[in-house]
Design an enzyme around this catalytic site. Sequence first.
Site, PDB file in Angstrom:
ATOM      1  N   GLU A 433       9.292  -7.776   5.070  1.00  0.00           N
ATOM      2  CA  GLU A 433       9.064  -9.089   5.703  1.00  0.00           C
ATOM      3  C   GLU A 433      10.378  -9.848   5.904  1.00  0.00           C
ATOM      4  O   GLU A 433      10.420 -11.074   5.838  1.00  0.00           O
ATOM      5  CB  GLU A 433       8.064  -9.925   4.901  1.00  0.00           C
ATOM      6  CG  GLU A 433       6.689  -9.332   4.788  1.00  0.00           C
ATOM      7  CD  GLU A 433       6.030  -9.069   6.129  1.00  0.00           C
ATOM      8  OE1 GLU A 433       6.419  -9.717   7.124  1.00  0.00           O
ATOM      9  OE2 GLU A 433       5.157  -8.189   6.190  1.00  0.00           O
ATOM     10  N   GLY A 434      11.434  -9.120   6.166  1.00  0.00           N
ATOM     11  CA  GLY A 434      12.754  -9.720   6.346  1.00  0.00           C
ATOM     12  C   GLY A 434      13.509  -9.706   5.038  1.00  0.00           C
ATOM     13  O   GLY A 434      13.110 -10.350   4.067  1.00  0.00           O
TER      14      GLY A 434
END
Length: 584
Positions: A433-434
């Site tokens: 998610e980054g």
Amino acid sequence: MPHYTAPVADLLFVLCDVLRIDRGVSDSTDRDTCAAILTEVARLAETRLAPLNRRGDLEGCRLENGVVRTPAGFPEAFAEVCAGGWYGLDCAPEHGGQGLPHMLHSAVGEILSGANMAFHIHAGLTHGAYSAIAAHGSAAQQALYLPKLANCRWTGTMNLTEPQCGTDLGLIRTRAEPVPGSDGRYKLHGTKIFISAGDHDLAENIVHLVLARLPDAPEGVKGLSLFLAPKFLPAADGSPGARNAVTATRIERKMGLHGNATCEMVYDGAEAELLGGPNQGLAAMFTMMNEERISVGLQGYAQAERALQGALTHARERRQGRAVTGAAQPGAEADPILVHPDVRRMLLDQQGFTEGARALTLWGAQLVDLARAGDAGAAARLSLVTPVIKGFLTDKGIESCLAAQQVLGGAGYIEEMGLSQILRDARVTAIYEGTNGVQALDLVARKLGADGGAALLALLGEIGGFAAAPAPEEIARDFLAPLRGALGHLQAAAFRLQSYGASDPEAALSGASDFLQLFGHVCLGYMWARMARAADALPGPARRAKLDAGRHYMSRQLPATALHLARIEAGAVAVLPLDAGAAE
């Protein structure tokens, strides 16, 4: 594997005493309601999901003829969780949800993730898919998909990453070709990788949200559109129909999360429909992604909570040496290692982080509730703190799991003891998610200056006002005074980053990770100050335990803000001598 006990009492304290869920957007959600819900999901998590955690790690998922098979016991447990409606607590009642606050949904999520993170991730992205379709879908799409996603009869995924691109989504090559003569249908061609729960045998259908390019779309992220591509095409009555041309072709061999399949997905002319407007895919996807980033922060501290429970049990039972002040238990051959100051330090470091992280995440969920109710200020603050919740809580969650492993000593390095699995599972939270470096860049480059820095100024004012308010002497001395000092460091750091500005962007971004860490410490300090105020009304032993844990954080962890400020003020001198263009 350490026994898992859901932290129901601590969750109730934060929800009801600190954040006052009964005074929010759903004032009918009182303590009794919260207690009943959390007690019941705790029973399910402790008796059904936690025992499957070790099995999932050992057995893993397997790919058979394009279909992923989950570990033994997962399908039956998933059916039981879905039947209880636990995944749709805050979904709309017209879709089969219960319309409860997102705060309560997040509290339930901690329990489910803490019991079995790999299992929970099979449904983890479904809620984000629900939110994206609710925000950007047509009436027909909402009617078809939302009731099925709300109760996880169908699950959802997020398909962004490709072999040649991850963070840089402008490099996406997956293409969407219009089907001639169809009513808005497309064919998807491309390969996506690192897709969590990309395929499994737990739900009737899997709805893939896929970023792809339309013909003649602009270059870069401005040319991305978002598509819905279900595993099985819905029949006329809405039930799963014909198999779509999307296939899981590989399961990644990972460090952890073996009970959840991370898949390579190949779209070979898969039928899809547009979600939202053409070339507006990134905005629609971020509805899902931002929600998931907070959920990942929750995963980070939920694993830290489980690790802490195992470490504390071991410290009470393992006997080595004697207390430095004399034998604590003279009748035994040795004292429990809990008597040793450094062991207690490690345990209190974990407790101070975990309880503060819980409050911060549930406060973030409260901002979600307020934003959904139309509070623009809450929405701006949520956008600001989302990278902090994701980045800081996962970095520190991993550190906390390491500390728990260290408490066990050699036993912590042995697979059968379970701490290794907890640590391996938690490790991915700082990556997906980054990555946390990306979260720091997002915070400094995009979030700080948004709307002229209005959200940051509002949050600084909120924390500063709380820290300056009259309080009992103990609270003022041990919590509010340290918070004011740390807040001053945050203000100084923000000013320094602003002073670098466009003239020296490398100096600003070289301090981005330190700024995220500094920001995170201030947020946890703020949460501990709020918890201390609420704990002052608790009965004696409970009050003392809560204040002792908070005092440890404020005196031993919060001072790290000075270190991070010094690094930021050093600029790029110590970071950039390495020539990025050098051959070797």
